[in-house]
Design a protein around this motif. Structure first.
Motif, PDB file in Angstrom:
ATOM      1  N   ARG A 181     -14.564 -11.811 -13.598  1.00 32.66           N
ATOM      2  CA  ARG A 181     -13.485 -12.638 -13.047  1.00 32.66           C
ATOM      3  C   ARG A 181     -12.194 -11.816 -12.918  1.00 32.66           C
ATOM      4  N   GLN A 182     -11.927 -10.964 -13.894  1.00 32.96           N
ATOM      5  CA  GLN A 182     -10.755 -10.096 -13.802  1.00 32.96           C
ATOM      6  C   GLN A 182     -10.888  -9.129 -12.617  1.00 32.96           C
ATOM      7  N   GLY A 183     -12.095  -8.576 -12.441  1.00 31.04           N
ATOM      8  CA  GLY A 183     -12.321  -7.693 -11.308  1.00 31.04           C
ATOM      9  C   GLY A 183     -12.144  -8.409  -9.983  1.00 31.04           C
ATOM     10  N   ALA A 184     -12.651  -9.634  -9.910  1.00 31.63           N
ATOM     11  CA  ALA A 184     -12.512 -10.415  -8.681  1.00 31.63           C
ATOM     12  C   ALA A 184     -11.049 -10.723  -8.375  1.00 31.63           C
ATOM     13  N   ALA A 185     -10.208 -10.769  -9.393  1.00 28.62           N
ATOM     14  CA  ALA A 185      -8.778 -11.047  -9.211  1.00 28.62           C
ATOM     15  C   ALA A 185      -7.980  -9.785  -8.899  1.00 28.62           C
ATOM     16  N   GLY A 186      -8.622  -8.613  -8.929  1.00 31.57           N
ATOM     17  CA  GLY A 186      -7.948  -7.382  -8.536  1.00 31.57           C
ATOM     18  C   GLY A 186      -7.437  -6.515  -9.657  1.00 31.57           C
ATOM     19  N   ARG A 187      -7.768  -6.845 -10.912  1.00 31.07           N
ATOM     20  CA  ARG A 187      -7.197  -6.109 -12.035  1.00 31.07           C
ATOM     21  C   ARG A 187      -7.617  -4.636 -12.038  1.00 31.07           C
ATOM     22  N   PHE A 188      -8.801  -4.322 -11.526  1.00 31.39           N
ATOM     23  CA  PHE A 188      -9.320  -2.954 -11.621  1.00 31.39           C
ATOM     24  C   PHE A 188      -9.264  -2.183 -10.298  1.00 31.39           C
ATOM     25  N   ASP A 189      -8.597  -2.731  -9.321  1.00 33.76           N
ATOM     26  CA  ASP A 189      -8.565  -2.087  -7.996  1.00 33.76           C
ATOM     27  C   ASP A 189      -8.085  -0.645  -8.054  1.00 33.76           C
ATOM     28  N   HIS A 190      -7.057  -0.374  -8.862  1.00 37.69           N
ATOM     29  CA  HIS A 190      -6.436   0.944  -8.834  1.00 37.69           C
ATOM     30  C   HIS A 190      -7.398   2.049  -9.263  1.00 37.69           C
ATOM     31  N   HIS A 191      -8.376   1.743 -10.117  1.00 43.91           N
ATOM     32  CA  HIS A 191      -9.350   2.754 -10.531  1.00 43.91           C
ATOM     33  C   HIS A 191     -10.185   3.229  -9.340  1.00 43.91           C
ATOM     34  N   PHE A 192     -10.546   2.309  -8.494  1.00 41.26           N
ATOM     35  CA  PHE A 192     -11.392   2.661  -7.350  1.00 41.26           C
ATOM     36  C   PHE A 192     -10.581   3.326  -6.236  1.00 41.26           C
ATOM     37  N   ARG A 193      -9.302   3.015  -6.193  1.00 36.55           N
ATOM     38  CA  ARG A 193      -8.439   3.726  -5.235  1.00 36.55           C
ATOM     39  C   ARG A 193      -8.314   5.196  -5.643  1.00 36.55           C
ATOM     40  N   VAL A 194      -8.162   5.440  -6.933  1.00 32.93           N
ATOM     41  CA  VAL A 194      -8.080   6.829  -7.421  1.00 32.93           C
ATOM     42  C   VAL A 194      -9.369   7.576  -7.086  1.00 32.93           C
ATOM     43  N   LEU A 195     -10.510   6.944  -7.320  1.00 26.65           N
ATOM     44  CA  LEU A 195     -11.793   7.578  -7.010  1.00 26.65           C
ATOM     45  C   LEU A 195     -11.897   7.911  -5.525  1.00 26.65           C
ATOM     46  N   ALA A 196     -11.547   6.958  -4.668  1.00 22.81           N
ATOM     47  CA  ALA A 196     -11.628   7.195  -3.223  1.00 22.81           C
ATOM     48  C   ALA A 196     -10.739   8.352  -2.805  1.00 22.81           C
TER      49      ALA A 196
END
Length: 411
Positions: free
Chosen positions: A163-178
């Motif tokens: 639910r936290q992921g669906a709300a965007g809490r972890f977005d920045h980790h995947f932006r760094v990876l990209a």
């Protein structure tokens, strides 16, 4: 017309007239000598007029036009190790397979903490360097969706994290990876987020809250696609079979999925390959589902397992992939699954090696038979030995008709 051809034509007139005169003076009285000339190479000037020219040798058949480049066969490779050792072992596996071309490099980001899921510096450099050596290579990267990915986190906690992921809490980790992948020069990496989500092994599993899982997948894909320069493809890869939850319940949508994969090991114990094909959510359902959604398929993980050194499984799985033509496949090559690094499977290993040894990812195009270099002399004609230099400028051989003294033949 090309200037070189024009120059060649002028020399041809001079040489041909001189040679005809020499042959006539040396071999005949005041009668016309018949000269037959081999067919002209394409683009050459026609021969000059010579009295009583005999029949022209038939031109050699032209070689067929080059075929369009053959389409590449489906790419294959193996998972051999997480880091640089996995890259180094690819050349060794290729040598074991008689020089077969391994076009797929496959590794996993550690899922212990977010800093590793972001693609820790130096972890991906060797893989990026391998990928960039050849344009037709494919780099496949499994990406955990949550940290502590193999620590037995409870369903209740998993549901909260999804639910936290669906709300965007972890977005920045995947932006760094990209951004790191783009900076490394591998913006076309195949990303496999949350693999085997229909099972119970990983924290990033779907079962505790399928709706939140799908929303979270959408956020990951949207975030990574927002990075300038990216050309990522996203591979949705469940386990074969129903497992803890039907994998179709976790499918996040065609707009955020580019490939539909399946991890398919030889299990459970006693299950035949036919049953693996026919079981609910099995191999055939996977192919049919992908076709209905107009997506290519893949097999990021496959190999031996509960049924031991199973030669029939190895033979049938390789045949299945040859028939279904996945975008790529990578066998899991460590014990108990492997064929090269695992000595416990000699029979299946021999099958794998026999069927893939020497396989080139570029299908062989039939070669055109070589055009004969020596012309066949027509009846009643004797080739003249004038030397290579003269024949080069004439564009072929000359031959003397045996009946030159008879003049023009009558029918």
């Amino acid at each position: 017309m090309d200037a070189g051809l024009r120059r060649r034509g002028g020399r041809f007139v001079f040489l041909a007239v001189g040679i005809v005169s020499a042959v006539t003076l040396a071999s005949a009285p005041a009668h016309t000598t018949g000269i037959a000339r081999e067919g002209d190479p394409p683009g050459a000037l026609p021969p000059p007029p010579v009295a009583s020219v005999g029949p022209v040798l038939p031109a050699l058949p032209a070689a067929p036009a080059d075929k369009a480049p053959a389409e590449k066969a489906p790419a294959f490779g193996a998972y051999l190790d997480y880091g640089p050792r996995g890259v180094a072992r690819m050349s060794e596996l290729s040598e074991w397979l008689g020089g077969a071309e391994l076009r797929v490099g496959h590794t996993y980001l550690p899922g212990d903490r977010w800093s590793n899921i972001e693609g820790a510096p130096r972890f991906l450099e060797a893989w990026a360097a391998w990928r960039k050596e050849k344009d037709d290579r494919l780099f496949v990267l499994n990406v955990p969706m949550l940290e502590r990915n193999e620590e037995g986190v409870s369903d209740r906690e998993v549901a909260g994290l999804l639910r936290q992921g669906a709300a965007g809490r972890f977005d920045h980790h995947f932006r760094v990876l990209a951004e790191r992948l783009v900076d490394l020069g591998v913006p076309d990496t195949v990303i496999v987020p949350g693999w085997e989500m229909n099972g119970t092994t990983y924290t990033h599993r779907c079962g505790p809250d399928p709706e939140s899982w799908k929303k979270y997948w959408n956020r990951i894909v949207t975030t990574m696609r927002s990075v300038a320069g990216q050309r990522f493809r996203f591979d949705f890869t469940p386990n074969r079979g129903r497992d803890a939850v039907p994998w179709t319940q976790c499918y996040p949508g065609d707009d955020v999925v580019d490939i539909i994969g399946m991890d398919s090991y030889d299990q459970p114990r006693g299950m035949s390959f036919d049953e693996q094909v026919e079981e609910p959510f099995g191999l055939q359902d996977h192919v049919d589902f992908a076709a209905a959604h107009k997506k290519p398929i893949s097999y990021p993980e496959w190999g031996l397992f509960r049924n031991g050194d199973n030669e029939e499984y190895m033979r049938r799985m390789l045949k299945w992939m040859d028939e279904k033509k996945p975008l790529y496949n990578t066998v899991t090559d460590y014990c108990p699954h492997g064929v090269w690094q695992c000595k416990a499977n000699p029979g299946a290993s021999a099958v794998y090696r026999d069927l893939l040894s020497g396989r080139d990812s570029t299908p062989t195009v039939p070669t055109v038979p070589p055009v004969p270099t020596e012309p066949v002399a027509p009846p009643e004609c004797s080739p003249l030995a004038l030397g290579d230099w003269v024949e080069y400028w004439l564009g072929g051989k000359l031959c003397l008709r045996f009946d030159w003294w008879q003049g023009t033949r009558r029918s």
